[in-house]
Write a protein that holds these residues in place. Structure first.
Motif, short mmCIF file in Angstrom:
data_model
loop_
_atom_site.label_atom_id
_atom_site.label_comp_id
_atom_site.label_asym_id
_atom_site.label_seq_id
_atom_site.Cartn_x
_atom_site.Cartn_y
_atom_site.Cartn_z
N ARG A 18 26.92 64.05 45.79
CA ARG A 18 27.20 62.75 46.41
C ARG A 18 28.37 62.87 47.39
O ARG A 18 28.38 62.25 48.45
CB ARG A 18 27.52 61.73 45.34
CG ARG A 18 27.57 60.30 45.87
CD ARG A 18 27.78 59.32 44.75
NE ARG A 18 27.58 57.95 45.22
CZ ARG A 18 27.87 56.87 44.53
NH1 ARG A 18 28.37 57.00 43.31
NH2 ARG A 18 27.67 55.67 45.02
N LEU A 19 29.34 63.69 47.04
CA LEU A 19 30.50 63.89 47.88
C LEU A 19 30.07 64.50 49.22
O LEU A 19 30.54 64.09 50.29
CB LEU A 19 31.50 64.80 47.17
CG LEU A 19 32.96 64.79 47.64
CD1 LEU A 19 33.56 63.41 47.51
CD2 LEU A 19 33.76 65.80 46.82
N ARG A 26 30.57 64.21 58.78
CA ARG A 26 31.68 63.53 59.46
C ARG A 26 32.56 64.53 60.20
O ARG A 26 32.55 65.73 59.92
CB ARG A 26 32.51 62.74 58.45
CG ARG A 26 31.70 61.68 57.73
CD ARG A 26 32.57 60.81 56.83
NE ARG A 26 31.72 59.87 56.08
CZ ARG A 26 31.29 58.71 56.57
NH1 ARG A 26 31.65 58.34 57.79
NH2 ARG A 26 30.51 57.93 55.84
N THR A 27 33.32 63.99 61.14
CA THR A 27 34.24 64.84 61.91
C THR A 27 35.40 65.28 61.00
O THR A 27 35.69 64.62 60.00
CB THR A 27 34.82 64.07 63.10
OG1 THR A 27 35.64 62.99 62.62
CG2 THR A 27 33.71 63.52 63.99
N PRO A 28 36.09 66.36 61.34
CA PRO A 28 37.23 66.80 60.53
C PRO A 28 38.29 65.72 60.38
O PRO A 28 38.91 65.60 59.31
CB PRO A 28 37.76 68.00 61.31
CG PRO A 28 36.57 68.54 62.03
CD PRO A 28 35.77 67.33 62.42
N GLU A 29 38.50 64.94 61.41
CA GLU A 29 39.50 63.88 61.34
C GLU A 29 39.09 62.81 60.33
O GLU A 29 39.92 62.31 59.55
CB GLU A 29 39.71 63.23 62.72
CG GLU A 29 40.36 64.13 63.74
CD GLU A 29 39.39 65.18 64.31
OE1 GLU A 29 38.16 65.01 64.12
OE2 GLU A 29 39.87 66.16 64.90
N GLU A 30 37.81 62.43 60.34
CA GLU A 30 37.32 61.42 59.39
C GLU A 30 37.42 61.94 57.96
O GLU A 30 37.81 61.20 57.04
CB GLU A 30 35.87 61.06 59.71
CG GLU A 30 35.69 60.25 60.98
CD GLU A 30 34.23 59.97 61.27
OE1 GLU A 30 33.90 58.80 61.53
OE2 GLU A 30 33.41 60.91 61.21
N VAL A 31 37.08 63.20 57.78
CA VAL A 31 37.13 63.79 56.44
C VAL A 31 38.56 63.79 55.91
O VAL A 31 38.82 63.39 54.77
CB VAL A 31 36.55 65.22 56.45
CG1 VAL A 31 36.81 65.91 55.12
CG2 VAL A 31 35.07 65.19 56.76
N LEU A 32 39.50 64.23 56.73
CA LEU A 32 40.89 64.27 56.30
C LEU A 32 41.40 62.88 55.94
O LEU A 32 42.15 62.70 54.98
CB LEU A 32 41.77 64.88 57.39
CG LEU A 32 41.74 66.41 57.50
CD1 LEU A 32 42.57 66.88 58.69
CD2 LEU A 32 42.26 67.05 56.21
#
Length: 666
Positions: A18-19, A26-32
């Motif tokens: 699910r994660l 998603r973009t790296p920025e969104e993930v962070l």
């Protein structure tokens, strides 16, 4: 959809698939942004480490670049641990694979929580030996202590983890290092009863040192009832003196009396101690002279000969007094256990219907606490609250059978007054005011009334906190509020007692004495939570305190009347701009309460900090006419002030200055 909560819940529950669904595209920025957000105080990585979800931890670190040092709040053993790094969480929970992964990826092995607890100390708490060894091998410092000064060795000894203690000692852990309260690993071991570890500590040079209460590990074992520890230590004459052996045996006997009800075992220990005092060929070590007998102990004196001890078995009550006398002499009045067991014995008497003996012992314990502890100490609060419960019970059950067929007697007015005076004294001390200022201004208990809190009867430590001592807790702002509320309940009960005895009149000596104490309280101008005065609290149902025996209900008309009589300001404002009348409106007031406030000068049309009047604050089911006649209590001055305010007419500088505040509150 709240994606941050979804990511957090998936990490907490170990739902890797699910994660990935929510993060992989998603973009790296969104993930962070998503994995750095805290939910309930914790990040997804912190919760994954706390719960041991290795695959989730690996994904968050390697794929999402989660911060290995971003701390969060987690719960262990019912306590919230603030500022816990991911590695600390994994080590505390015993997830070895997660620990190894985090360290391999560069997590700091000496990172700490907000209270300076390291991952190594967390692992020592629950006995995770492999994690302890791994962390040490990767640079963990075995001597870093938490804020209480408790080291890894101390907590391993207290928890009885022999393998870890042996390992730490082999690394050269400081065996005689002291915590903030002065205890050593040997103290912790003696209190927990781990004889094998204690022997190991002695072999490594552990000293018979004293803590901040003057307690040696030997006395600590006696207080907690670990006779096997006591017997081992008194067999080491190179580190334990004759006098120390005598004190330990006598104190252990007192523990058997109060904690285990073992009268025969206690008497045997006391006889052994007496034999050591007068051993052949040794200098006699008589007990110190007891100068002033204590009334609360029924004027008992300590037995000084073996013959006197022989007579004790026929008098169990005298044995209990002997236990209290010995404990006070050996531990001193400053030790929490001294007052705790005085209170405990009083509680047992109360359950047996011997209320006068209970009150006498509790008063003695309260005097001891107020003399020895810092103001507003939780133990002193507990003693005052116990009196409130006892008096409430006695007033509610007066004349009924209680405790082996005895009838509950009426509460002595003098007893109530004395405790009320001590409560006011505690409020004064908590405010930091001197006596001069005041004069110028004016184990396991089975008892229903059992006291709470003691060093040897305290709950076990958490992975973070370590062992703490109740009497060393620093007063908090809420402590003054609680003591003030307790004092008001005692005042309310005292006034009700006067009314029941038909001496509630200005000409009586009890009436004057009670009002004098209330005057002292009001003159201090104490403020509780939110800036509430005693009158605010007397008008508030939220100040209700005693649930089991509600002989005194708040709001209390009788208390409000008395406070007003001794000068309480009826129009004082709390931090929210509310007067006592406004507080009363939110507490379903009686007509008599409202009348008392209005007769003392409260204004019906005065507004609180939110611009609401008394009538606007009343519950819908209580109309104003039910409580008072609005016309009767509305003056021309109030109407004039209302005109100025409602029409926004300029009045500052146009009317006498002393009237400006009057207009402003309308």
């Amino acid at each position: 959809m709240d994606f941050k909560n979804v990511v957090y819940n998936a990490a907490r529950d170990g739902k890797l698939r699910r994660l990935k669904v929510f993060l992989d595209h998603r973009t790296p920025e969104e993930v962070l942004n998503l994995i750095a957000t805290k939910t309930n105080g914790a990040t997804p990585l912190v919760m994954a480490c706390r719960n041991g979800h290795y695959d989730v931890v690996e994904y968050l670190v390697e794929r999402c670049n989660a911060d290995l040092e971003q701390a969060g709040s987690v719960v262990f053993d019912g306590e919230t641990i603030e500022g816990a790094p991911p590695l600390w969480c994994a080590a505390a929970a015993g997830h070895f694979a997660v620990v190894k992964f985090l360290v391999k990826r560069g997590a700091c092995v000496n990172s700490t929580t907000k209270t300076n607890s390291t991952p190594l100390r967390a692992a020592c708490f629950d006995g995770h030996y492999e994690i302890v060894k791994f962390l040490v091998e990767h640079g963990a410092d075995i001597e870093v202590s938490n804020r209480h000064g408790h080291t890894c060795l101390m907590i391993a000894c207290y928890k009885g983890h022999h393998q870890i203690a042996h390992y730490l000692l082999g690394l050269g852990a400081n065996v005689n290092r002291k915590s903030v309260r002065g205890n050593t690993a040997l103290h912790d071991c003696a209190e927990s009863g781990s004889l094998n570890i204690l022997k190991m500590l002695v072999d490594h040079g552990a000293k018979m040192d004293v803590d901040s209460y003057g307690m040696t590990p030997l006395l600590a074992a006696s207080v907690t009832g670990h006779s096997h520890i006591v017997e081992y230590l008194i067999g080491l004459p190179e580190i334990v003196s004759r006098q120390e052996s005598i004190d330990a045996l006598e104190l252990l006997g007192a523990t058997l009396v109060d904690k285990k009800r073992d009268m025969i075992g206690a008497l045997e220990l006391w006889k052994r101690a007496m034999a050591i005092r007068y051993a052949d060929g040794e200098t006699p070590l008589p007990k110190p002279a007891q100068t002033v007998p204590v009334e609360a102990y029924e004027y008992s004196r300590e037995m000084r000969t073996a013959e006197e001890l022989d007579n004790l078995l026929a008098d169990p009550d005298e044995m209990r007094m002997q236990a209290l006398l010995m404990r006070e002499r050996i531990l001193g009045p400053a030790h929490p256990d001294t007052s705790y067991y005085v209170r405990y014995r009083g509680a047992v008497y109360a359950d047996a219907g011997k209320f006068s003996r209970c009150i006498s012992l509790w008063s003695y314990a309260l005097d001891m606490q107020q003399a020895m502890l810092e103001p507003l100490n939780p133990m002193t609060q507990s003693s005052l609250f116990s009196f409130t419960e006892l008096f409430s019970f006695m007033m509610g059950e007066e004349g009924r059978a209680s405790g082996r067929g005895r009838r509950v007697p009426a509460v002595s007015f003098q007893d109530m007054l004395q405790v009320l005076e001590k409560a006011v004294k505690e409020v004064r001390a908590g405010m930091g005011l001197s006596t001069t200022h005041l004069s110028q201004a004016s184990g396991a208990s089975v008892s229903a009334f059992s006291p709470q809190g003691s060093s040897s009867c305290s709950p076990p430590p958490t992975p973070e906190s370590g062992k703490t001592v109740a009497s060393q807790t620093q007063p908090e702002p809420s402590h003054l509020h609680r003591v003030l509320v307790i004092a008001l309940h005692l005042a309310c009960l005292t006034m009700q007692s006067l009314a029941r005895q038909n001496v509630y009149g200005p000409g009586s000596e009890p009436w004057q004495a009670a009002h004098s104490v209330l005057y002292q309280l009001v003159s201090l101008d104490p403020r509780g939570r939110g800036g509430q005065t005693p009158l605010h609290l007397a008008c508030s149902e939220d100040a209700g305190l005693v649930g089991r025996y509600p002989a005194c209900n708040f709001p209390s008309t009788i208390l409000v009347t008395c406070l007003l009589r001794v000068g309480a300001d009826v129009n004082a404002l709390d931090d929210s701009g509310a007067s006592p009348l406004h507080v009363a409106a939110r507490s379903k007031p009686s007509a008599s309460l409202v009348k008392a406030l209005l007769s003392a000068g409260a204004h019906l049309d005065a507004i609180d900090g939110s611009g609401r009047t008394f009538s606007q604050l009343l519950p819908p089911d209580i109309p104003l006419p039910k409580l008072c006649n609005e016309v009767k209590h509305t003056t021309l001055a109030c109407l004039a002030a209302r005109v100025l305010r409602n029409n926004r007419l300029p009045y500052l500088g146009q009317i006498p200055r002393h009237l400006e505040s009057f207009v402003a509150c309308h």
